[in-house]
Design a protein around this motif. Structure first.
Motif, PDB file in Angstrom:
ATOM      1  N   SER A 166       0.815  -1.214   0.000  1.00  5.99           N
ATOM      2  CA  SER A 166       0.000   0.000   0.000  1.00  5.99           C
ATOM      3  C   SER A 166       0.850   1.267   0.000  1.00  5.99           C
ATOM      4  CB  SER A 166      -0.920   0.015   1.223  1.00  5.99           C
ATOM      5  OG  SER A 166      -0.191   0.317   2.413  1.00  5.99           O
ATOM      6  N   GLY A 167       2.140   1.096   0.163  1.00  3.02           N
ATOM      7  CA  GLY A 167       3.035   2.247   0.176  1.00  3.02           C
ATOM      8  C   GLY A 167       3.509   2.645   1.550  1.00  3.02           C
ATOM      9  N   MET A 168       3.087   1.914   2.582  1.00  3.00           N
ATOM     10  CA  MET A 168       3.543   2.242   3.935  1.00  3.00           C
ATOM     11  C   MET A 168       5.033   1.941   4.072  1.00  3.00           C
ATOM     12  SD  MET A 168       0.519   1.050   6.529  1.00  3.00           S
ATOM     13  CE  MET A 168       1.210   2.144   7.783  1.00  3.00           C
ATOM     14  N   ASN A 169       5.684   2.694   4.912  1.00  2.00           N
ATOM     15  CA  ASN A 169       7.096   2.477   5.218  1.00  2.00           C
ATOM     16  C   ASN A 169       7.199   1.306   6.187  1.00  2.00           C
ATOM     17  OD1 ASN A 169       9.719   2.498   6.144  1.00  2.00           O
ATOM     18  ND2 ASN A 169       9.788   4.702   6.506  1.00  2.00           N
ATOM     19  N   SER A 170       7.562   0.133   5.686  1.00  2.00           N
ATOM     20  CA  SER A 170       7.571  -1.058   6.527  1.00  2.00           C
ATOM     21  C   SER A 170       8.611  -0.951   7.640  1.00  2.00           C
ATOM     22  CB  SER A 170       7.810  -2.311   5.691  1.00  2.00           C
ATOM     23  OG  SER A 170       9.042  -2.219   4.985  1.00  2.00           O
ATOM     24  N   GLY A 201      15.307 -13.066  11.773  1.00  2.00           N
ATOM     25  CA  GLY A 201      14.267 -12.519  10.906  1.00  2.00           C
ATOM     26  C   GLY A 201      13.766 -11.181  11.408  1.00  2.00           C
ATOM     27  N   ASN A 202      12.525 -10.852  11.044  1.00  3.18           N
ATOM     28  CA  ASN A 202      11.972  -9.553  11.419  1.00  3.18           C
ATOM     29  C   ASN A 202      11.737  -9.419  12.907  1.00  3.18           C
ATOM     30  OD1 ASN A 202      12.036  -8.422   8.891  1.00  3.18           O
ATOM     31  ND2 ASN A 202       9.902  -8.896   8.398  1.00  3.18           N
ATOM     32  N   ASN A 203      11.485 -10.533  13.602  1.00  6.02           N
ATOM     33  CA  ASN A 203      11.385 -10.441  15.060  1.00  6.02           C
ATOM     34  C   ASN A 203      12.715  -9.988  15.644  1.00  6.02           C
ATOM     35  OD1 ASN A 203      11.053 -12.214  17.979  1.00  6.02           O
ATOM     36  ND2 ASN A 203       9.259 -11.116  17.219  1.00  6.02           N
ATOM     37  N   GLY A 204      13.810 -10.489  15.077  1.00  6.69           N
ATOM     38  CA  GLY A 204      15.123 -10.013  15.493  1.00  6.69           C
ATOM     39  C   GLY A 204      15.312  -8.552  15.172  1.00  6.69           C
ATOM     40  N   PRO A 264      24.473 -11.806  11.657  1.00  5.55           N
ATOM     41  CA  PRO A 264      23.672 -10.624  11.335  1.00  5.55           C
ATOM     42  C   PRO A 264      23.947 -10.063   9.945  1.00  5.55           C
ATOM     43  CG  PRO A 264      25.399 -10.087  12.919  1.00  5.55           C
ATOM     44  CD  PRO A 264      25.383 -11.581  12.792  1.00  5.55           C
ATOM     45  N   SER A 265      25.080 -10.407   9.361  1.00  5.04           N
ATOM     46  CA  SER A 265      25.363  -9.922   8.005  1.00  5.04           C
ATOM     47  C   SER A 265      24.428 -10.563   6.968  1.00  5.04           C
ATOM     48  CB  SER A 265      26.822 -10.199   7.630  1.00  5.04           C
ATOM     49  OG  SER A 265      27.058 -11.595   7.513  1.00  5.04           O
ATOM     50  N   ARG A 266      23.720 -11.610   7.367  1.00  8.09           N
ATOM     51  CA  ARG A 266      22.797 -12.289   6.462  1.00  8.09           C
ATOM     52  C   ARG A 266      21.363 -11.786   6.612  1.00  8.09           C
ATOM     53  NH1 ARG A 266      23.935 -18.661   6.712  1.00  8.09           N
ATOM     54  NH2 ARG A 266      22.556 -18.518   4.875  1.00  8.09           N
ATOM     55  N   LEU A 267      21.161 -10.836   7.512  1.00  5.62           N
ATOM     56  CA  LEU A 267      19.820 -10.264   7.660  1.00  5.62           C
ATOM     57  C   LEU A 267      19.411  -9.560   6.374  1.00  5.62           C
ATOM     58  CD1 LEU A 267      20.156  -8.757  11.248  1.00  5.62           C
ATOM     59  CD2 LEU A 267      18.736 -10.715  10.603  1.00  5.62           C
ATOM     60  N   LYS A 268      18.114  -9.523   6.134  1.00  6.74           N
ATOM     61  CA  LYS A 268      17.609  -8.908   4.910  1.00  6.74           C
ATOM     62  C   LYS A 268      16.538  -7.876   5.236  1.00  6.74           C
ATOM     63  CE  LYS A 268      18.376 -13.100   2.167  1.00  6.74           C
ATOM     64  NZ  LYS A 268      19.622 -12.584   1.572  1.00  6.74           N
ATOM     65  N   GLY A 269      16.322  -6.963   4.306  1.00  4.52           N
ATOM     66  CA  GLY A 269      15.218  -6.026   4.390  1.00  4.52           C
ATOM     67  C   GLY A 269      15.246  -5.159   5.631  1.00  4.52           C
ATOM     68  N   ALA A 298      14.974  -5.935   8.768  1.00  2.00           N
ATOM     69  CA  ALA A 298      15.806  -6.439   9.852  1.00  2.00           C
ATOM     70  C   ALA A 298      17.258  -5.994   9.669  1.00  2.00           C
ATOM     71  CB  ALA A 298      15.716  -7.961   9.930  1.00  2.00           C
ATOM     72  N   ALA A 299      17.744  -6.011   8.424  1.00  2.00           N
ATOM     73  CA  ALA A 299      19.106  -5.544   8.150  1.00  2.00           C
ATOM     74  C   ALA A 299      19.231  -4.057   8.446  1.00  2.00           C
ATOM     75  CB  ALA A 299      19.476  -5.839   6.696  1.00  2.00           C
ATOM     76  N   THR A 300      18.212  -3.282   8.114  1.00  2.00           N
ATOM     77  CA  THR A 300      18.232  -1.842   8.409  1.00  2.00           C
ATOM     78  C   THR A 300      18.267  -1.607   9.909  1.00  2.00           C
ATOM     79  OG1 THR A 300      16.968  -1.400   6.396  1.00  2.00           O
ATOM     80  CG2 THR A 300      16.990   0.331   8.080  1.00  2.00           C
ATOM     81  N   ALA A 301      17.465  -2.365  10.659  1.00  2.00           N
ATOM     82  CA  ALA A 301      17.436  -2.215  12.114  1.00  2.00           C
ATOM     83  C   ALA A 301      18.798  -2.545  12.712  1.00  2.00           C
ATOM     84  CB  ALA A 301      16.355  -3.110  12.720  1.00  2.00           C
ATOM     85  N   PHE A 302      19.443  -3.589  12.207  1.00  2.00           N
ATOM     86  CA  PHE A 302      20.770  -3.950  12.701  1.00  2.00           C
ATOM     87  C   PHE A 302      21.776  -2.854  12.390  1.00  2.00           C
ATOM     88  CE2 PHE A 302      24.926  -5.902  11.673  1.00  2.00           C
ATOM     89  CZ  PHE A 302      25.278  -6.328  12.951  1.00  2.00           C
TER      90      PHE A 302
END
Length: 489
Positions: free
Chosen positions: A25-29, A61-64, A89-94, A96-100
């Motif tokens: 929908s365009g929300m910032n996930s 994952g995203n919970n992390g 953590p270098s294998r995080l994606k999307g 979750a990677a941004t949060a890390f």
């Protein structure tokens, strides 16, 4: 928590579709993840302001990702924080990677964590999406934390719980508090998950209700909003005949107490008239104990057929203390065109031929309410009871469809299911309701509401909720007689 969705229960798969739809929908996930982590941080600081150290356990994952946001927010608030992570953590994606990337705190491998006195754990390993046993590394950490009695705040769901069924997948944290997002999941209300979640806080991270509603099915938490519109009202013109006539069948002279409890509960919940249909040999015993409840001698199917000639006898409860066998089956099948609650002995009487019962009530609107506990459910639905792939919700719904009946699958997490797909999970019953006669009272309450004109599903849901409310009002150490006096409409 948004009032529009406070009773909804979304499976992890449905919640995943909500997340995907929100992103499309365009929300910032990542903005949603930021709100989630900030909410967990706020809960941790509110509940444990004196914590020596917050230990954030982050998964792959995203919970992390929620965990990394939480750790950063706690550190920015001045708290001592340590991070232990599962996986590279270098294998995080999307997101979750941004949060890390935004969390500049050093971390260590998950298996390096050793509890300290004064720790508070934030569990952000798996959340609600787990569907397989936890790996040994996680199991060992869970065991260390549980043995050390370290307080745990769970993100979405304690790691190790199956979010759909509430079952433990090998091992699971015992949380004191769980922060979940938008709606609760089945594991928050089904046992043993409910016991392991502690208090549950539902935080609105901003996903539009139209998106959540698109995935919300017919499974909800039981509350008055689900049945209040069908609840019988009492106007000035009401009289006893307009409020229905409940009949409860008594057992033999040495087994009359259960039926009297049901009858008294039906009267208390508002039925205008209640009759205890008693074997002649038990008349004297019952008469000595009854006042407002009427008494009628009914010994055999012929007597019952005469009694049924009066259409004002509109609702029935059969089973409590009635006995198991052919006579019980004959009485139950004779009621096939009436509103009926089948409990206890009446359920067990059909264990060898359940289809005879199901077929008798198969036509038209559902009129039958079955109130089995775990053992009785297994007698009528042995294949469903042993299917470990299904949740209690799914088993109850399958049973309702098969029986063309409302199923009240009893327990601390009672599930009420209708053949049309509606399901409610009850969560207001105190532990001390597990006492002799409590189920007899519940059967009478449902029967009394049926007599007053409530549809079967709503009558069952209201009866279960008000039964739990009465148990809370009666308090610890209640007896079933005391429970009846605590019933409030």
């Amino acid at each position: 928590m948004n009032k529009d969705c406070e009773n909804w229960l979304l499976t992890p798969a449905a919640m995943g579709r909500v997340d995907d739809a929100a992103a499309r929908s365009g929300m910032n996930s990542y903005g949603l993840m930021e709100k989630a982590g900030q909410a967990v941080s706020a809960a941790a600081l509110r509940l444990f302001p004196g914590a020596r150290r917050f230990v954030v356990l982050s998964g792959p994952g995203n919970n992390g990702g929620d965990g990394y946001v939480t750790a950063r927010a706690l550190s920015e608030a001045g708290a001592a924080v340590s991070i232990f992570r599962l996986g590279d953590p270098s294998r995080l994606k999307g997101d979750a990677a941004t949060a890390f990337a935004h969390c500049l705190l050093d971390g260590d491998d998950l298996d390096a964590y050793q509890p300290w006195a004064g720790d508070v754990v934030v569990d952000a390993i798996f959340g609600a999406g787990l569907d397989r046993p936890v790996p040994d590394t996680v199991r060992h950490v869970i065991e260390r934390v549980n043995v050390a009695s370290i307080p745990v705040i769970a993100v979405d769901l304690p790691s190790g719980l199956d979010g759909r069924t509430g079952r433990v997948l090998g091992a699971a944290f015992t949380a004191v508090h769980t922060v979940t997002f938008m709606t609760r999941k089945p594991a928050h209300v089904l046992l043993p998950g409910r016991r392991l979640c502690g208090s549950v806080e539902v935080y609105d991270i901003g996903v539009p209700m139209r998106i959540v509603a698109g995935e919300a099915g017919c499974v909800r938490v039981n509350s008055p909003s689900e049945w209040q519109y069908e609840f019988p009202s009492e106007g000035l013109e009401s009289h006893k005949f307009s409020r229905g006539h409940l009949t409860v069948f008594s057992g033999p002279a040495a087994a009359t107490g259960a039926a009297r409890l049901s009858a008294a509960a039906g009267l208390r919940i508002g039925a205008g008239l209640v009759t205890l249909a008693s074997p002649t040999a038990a008349l004297e015993t019952n008469a000595a104990q009854l006042t407002a409840v009427m008494l009628k001698a009914i010994d055999n199917p012929s007597d019952l057929a005469v009694y049924l000639d009066d259409p004002r006898h509109n609702a029935f409860v059969i089973g409590p203390g009635f006995g198991i066998g052919e006579r019980t089956r004959a009485f139950a099948l004779a009621l096939k065109d009436r509103l009926v609650v089948l409990d206890a002995d009446a359920i067990t009487s059909f264990r060898d031929e359940p289809n005879a019962l199901f077929n008798a009530f198969s036509g038209g609107d559902f009129r039958l309410v079955l109130t089995p506990h775990e053992g009785e459910f297994a007698r009528l639905f042995p294949d469903l009871a042993t299917d470990e792939r299904q949740s209690k919700i799914e088993r109850a719904l399958a049973a309702a469809v098969r029986a063309h009946a409302v199923i009240v699958y009893k327990g601390a997490d009672t599930v009420i299911a209708a053949p049309d797909g509606r399901v409610l999970v009850n969560d207001n019953a105190p532990a001390w309701l597990a006492t002799a006669g409590s189920g007899d009272v519940l059967a009478g309450m449902i029967g009394g509401l049926l007599a007053q004109g409530m549809p079967a599903f709503e009558a069952a849901a209201a009866g279960v909720f008000l039964h739990g409310k009465a148990g809370t009002a009666a308090g610890r150490g209640l007896t079933s007689e005391h429970l009846i006096t605590s019933i409030e409409r």
